[in-house]
Design an enzyme around this catalytic site. Structure first.
Site, PDB file in Angstrom:
ATOM      1  N   ARG A   1     103.079 -29.639  45.281  1.00 61.70           N
ATOM      2  CA  ARG A   1     102.390 -30.138  46.623  1.00 61.70           C
ATOM      3  C   ARG A   1     100.748 -30.061  46.489  1.00 61.70           C
ATOM      4  O   ARG A   1     100.141 -30.702  47.631  1.00 61.70           O
ATOM      5  CB  ARG A   1     102.629 -28.882  47.589  1.00 61.70           C
ATOM      6  CG  ARG A   1     104.175 -29.029  48.014  1.00 61.70           C
ATOM      7  CD  ARG A   1     104.661 -27.712  48.802  1.00 61.70           C
ATOM      8  NE  ARG A   1     104.274 -26.375  47.958  1.00 61.70           N
ATOM      9  CZ  ARG A   1     103.967 -25.282  48.690  1.00 61.70           C
ATOM     10  NH1 ARG A   1     104.066 -25.311  49.769  1.00 61.70           N
ATOM     11  NH2 ARG A   1     103.860 -24.411  47.648  1.00 61.70           N
TER      12      ARG A   1
ATOM     13  N   GLU B   1      92.204 -18.430  45.880  1.00 56.69           N
ATOM     14  CA  GLU B   1      91.523 -17.704  46.884  1.00 56.69           C
ATOM     15  C   GLU B   1      89.802 -17.908  46.402  1.00 56.69           C
ATOM     16  O   GLU B   1      89.698 -17.329  45.131  1.00 56.69           O
ATOM     17  CB  GLU B   1      91.641 -16.120  47.009  1.00 56.69           C
ATOM     18  CG  GLU B   1      91.025 -15.209  47.741  1.00 56.69           C
ATOM     19  CD  GLU B   1      91.874 -13.863  47.808  1.00 56.69           C
ATOM     20  OE1 GLU B   1      92.078 -13.547  48.805  1.00 56.69           O
ATOM     21  OE2 GLU B   1      91.388 -13.222  46.619  1.00 56.69           O
TER      22      GLU B   1
ATOM     23  N   GLN C   1      75.900 -17.051  54.872  1.00 56.03           N
ATOM     24  CA  GLN C   1      75.413 -18.395  55.034  1.00 56.03           C
ATOM     25  C   GLN C   1      76.300 -19.008  53.865  1.00 56.03           C
ATOM     26  O   GLN C   1      76.444 -18.729  52.691  1.00 56.03           O
ATOM     27  CB  GLN C   1      73.941 -18.577  54.841  1.00 56.03           C
ATOM     28  CG  GLN C   1      73.457 -20.190  55.114  1.00 56.03           C
ATOM     29  CD  GLN C   1      72.078 -20.176  55.003  1.00 56.03           C
ATOM     30  OE1 GLN C   1      71.381 -19.298  55.440  1.00 56.03           O
ATOM     31  NE2 GLN C   1      71.613 -21.230  54.330  1.00 56.03           N
TER      32      GLN C   1
ATOM     33  N   ASN D   1      76.415 -23.203  52.096  1.00 53.16           N
ATOM     34  CA  ASN D   1      75.794 -24.312  52.078  1.00 53.16           C
ATOM     35  C   ASN D   1      76.930 -25.272  51.340  1.00 53.16           C
ATOM     36  O   ASN D   1      77.583 -24.942  50.522  1.00 53.16           O
ATOM     37  CB  ASN D   1      74.640 -24.390  51.374  1.00 53.16           C
ATOM     38  CG  ASN D   1      73.727 -23.252  52.414  1.00 53.16           C
ATOM     39  OD1 ASN D   1      73.582 -23.443  53.415  1.00 53.16           O
ATOM     40  ND2 ASN D   1      73.024 -22.251  51.579  1.00 53.16           N
TER      41      ASN D   1
ATOM     42  N   ARG E   1      68.682 -30.676  40.863  1.00 55.67           N
ATOM     43  CA  ARG E   1      68.370 -29.874  41.900  1.00 55.67           C
ATOM     44  C   ARG E   1      67.921 -28.401  41.335  1.00 55.67           C
ATOM     45  O   ARG E   1      68.543 -27.577  40.660  1.00 55.67           O
ATOM     46  CB  ARG E   1      69.276 -29.591  43.024  1.00 55.67           C
ATOM     47  CG  ARG E   1      69.847 -30.791  43.819  1.00 55.67           C
ATOM     48  CD  ARG E   1      70.755 -30.615  44.894  1.00 55.67           C
ATOM     49  NE  ARG E   1      71.237 -31.760  45.364  1.00 55.67           N
ATOM     50  CZ  ARG E   1      70.887 -32.570  46.475  1.00 55.67           C
ATOM     51  NH1 ARG E   1      69.789 -32.283  47.053  1.00 55.67           N
ATOM     52  NH2 ARG E   1      71.293 -33.591  46.971  1.00 55.67           N
TER      53      ARG E   1
ATOM     54  N   HIS F   1      65.439 -23.384  41.892  1.00 50.83           N
ATOM     55  CA  HIS F   1      64.772 -23.020  43.115  1.00 50.83           C
ATOM     56  C   HIS F   1      65.088 -21.404  43.091  1.00 50.83           C
ATOM     57  O   HIS F   1      66.126 -20.926  42.363  1.00 50.83           O
ATOM     58  CB  HIS F   1      65.346 -23.581  44.217  1.00 50.83           C
ATOM     59  CG  HIS F   1      65.128 -25.063  44.313  1.00 50.83           C
ATOM     60  ND1 HIS F   1      66.246 -25.984  44.617  1.00 50.83           N
ATOM     61  CD2 HIS F   1      64.429 -25.957  44.043  1.00 50.83           C
ATOM     62  CE1 HIS F   1      65.865 -27.186  44.668  1.00 50.83           C
ATOM     63  NE2 HIS F   1      64.379 -27.192  44.143  1.00 50.83           N
TER      64      HIS F   1
ATOM     65  N   LYS G   1      73.662 -16.027  45.113  1.00 52.56           N
ATOM     66  CA  LYS G   1      74.406 -17.062  45.567  1.00 52.56           C
ATOM     67  C   LYS G   1      75.846 -17.067  44.642  1.00 52.56           C
ATOM     68  O   LYS G   1      75.651 -16.540  43.544  1.00 52.56           O
ATOM     69  CB  LYS G   1      73.646 -18.263  45.115  1.00 52.56           C
ATOM     70  CG  LYS G   1      72.565 -18.507  45.787  1.00 52.56           C
ATOM     71  CD  LYS G   1      71.733 -19.661  45.386  1.00 52.56           C
ATOM     72  CE  LYS G   1      70.437 -19.946  46.179  1.00 52.56           C
ATOM     73  NZ  LYS G   1      69.800 -21.050  45.649  1.00 52.56           N
TER      74      LYS G   1
ATOM     75  N   HIS H   1      67.676 -20.849  40.291  1.00 59.81           N
ATOM     76  CA  HIS H   1      68.892 -21.654  40.224  1.00 59.81           C
ATOM     77  C   HIS H   1      68.588 -22.925  40.198  1.00 59.81           C
ATOM     78  O   HIS H   1      67.723 -23.451  41.052  1.00 59.81           O
ATOM     79  CB  HIS H   1      69.992 -21.247  41.216  1.00 59.81           C
ATOM     80  CG  HIS H   1      71.137 -21.890  41.185  1.00 59.81           C
ATOM     81  ND1 HIS H   1      71.614 -22.818  42.103  1.00 59.81           N
ATOM     82  CD2 HIS H   1      72.177 -22.008  40.564  1.00 59.81           C
ATOM     83  CE1 HIS H   1      72.657 -23.451  42.137  1.00 59.81           C
ATOM     84  NE2 HIS H   1      73.161 -22.938  40.818  1.00 59.81           N
TER      85      HIS H   1
ATOM     86  N   TYR I   1      78.029 -23.466  48.140  1.00 60.47           N
ATOM     87  CA  TYR I   1      77.488 -21.900  47.593  1.00 60.47           C
ATOM     88  C   TYR I   1      77.298 -21.031  48.805  1.00 60.47           C
ATOM     89  O   TYR I   1      77.010 -21.444  50.022  1.00 60.47           O
ATOM     90  CB  TYR I   1      76.086 -21.955  46.867  1.00 60.47           C
ATOM     91  CG  TYR I   1      75.138 -22.661  47.432  1.00 60.47           C
ATOM     92  CD1 TYR I   1      73.928 -22.094  47.964  1.00 60.47           C
ATOM     93  CD2 TYR I   1      75.050 -24.133  47.450  1.00 60.47           C
ATOM     94  CE1 TYR I   1      72.741 -22.701  48.443  1.00 60.47           C
ATOM     95  CE2 TYR I   1      73.867 -24.687  48.053  1.00 60.47           C
ATOM     96  CZ  TYR I   1      72.763 -23.818  48.377  1.00 60.47           C
ATOM     97  OH  TYR I   1      71.796 -24.585  48.976  1.00 60.47           O
TER      98      TYR I   1
ATOM     99  N   ASP J   1      60.691 -31.405  44.058  1.00 57.77           N
ATOM    100  CA  ASP J   1      60.960 -30.821  42.731  1.00 57.77           C
ATOM    101  C   ASP J   1      60.091 -31.398  41.434  1.00 57.77           C
ATOM    102  O   ASP J   1      60.139 -30.804  40.384  1.00 57.77           O
ATOM    103  CB  ASP J   1      62.540 -30.965  42.251  1.00 57.77           C
ATOM    104  CG  ASP J   1      63.378 -29.861  42.961  1.00 57.77           C
ATOM    105  OD1 ASP J   1      62.820 -29.189  43.849  1.00 57.77           O
ATOM    106  OD2 ASP J   1      64.767 -30.365  43.010  1.00 57.77           O
TER     107      ASP J   1
END
Length: 181
Positions: A23, A28, A47, A49, A59, A62, A72, A119, A132, A170
């Site tokens: 299926r 988790e 939060q 994202n 990216r 940061h 994170k 990161h 994240y 960046d």
């Protein structure tokens, strides 16, 4: 859940137990109690994202500084990235060192990036969805960054220079030695 320490203090690779059958699959992606048992870290994510990108997007690197620093837990829902966690804690034994890991929809690995780290990630497949959790809210006034190609870091982003696509912001980030924390 398998939790593996990296060579950077408090930075962990998380591998969930995946249950699959004809299926599909189930796993988790986070359990606060299990995370604390396996890492000895108390974390309270506030939060979530999500970002969509195609191959070549880079990216980072940061970070959030001061009271707005963020830990994170990062993962890929679809596609593949090279993920980078860079220790920028000035008093750390591993200051200026980084850990890299392929995160993909196939391996379902996650990376826990603690506060005090920069990161970033490079997208290695089209139609990649990156997700994240953060333990602190985003604060524009506390954001910072380090240029991806700082020659002192020697990060191989697994993309050729002519493939890399950066945001305007960046492109103008400083070298690690010039950041203000």
């Amino acid at each position: 859940m398998i939790v593996t320490k990296t060579h950077l203090q408090d930075c962990f690779v998380i591998e969930p137990k995946v249950f699959g059958d004809d299926r599909g699959y189930f796993f988790e992606s986070f359990n606060k109690q299990t995370f604390k048992e396996k890492t000895s870290l108390e974390i309270n994510f506030v939060q979530d994202n999500e970002a969509f990108s195609n191959r070549g997007i880079l990216r980072g690197l940061h970070f959030q500084k001061g009271a707005s620093a963020q830990a994170k837990l990062v993962r890929v829902i679809k596609g593949k990235v090279l993920d980078i966690a860079l220790d920028i804690r000035p008093k750390s034994k591993t200051y200026g060192k980084y850990f890299s890991l392929i995160l993909s929809e196939k391996n379902k690995k996650q990376l826990f990036v603690p506060r005090g780290f920069a990161h970033g990630y490079s997208v290695l497949e089209d139609n990649t969805i990156f997700a994240y959790k953060c333990d602190n809210y985003y604060d524009t006034s506390s954001e910072g960054g380090i240029i991806y190609n700082d020659s002192n870091l020697k990060i191989d982003w697994m993309l050729s220079e002519n493939e890399i696509i950066l945001s305007g912001k960046d492109k103008t980030l400083p070298l690690l030695k010039n950041i203000v924390l």
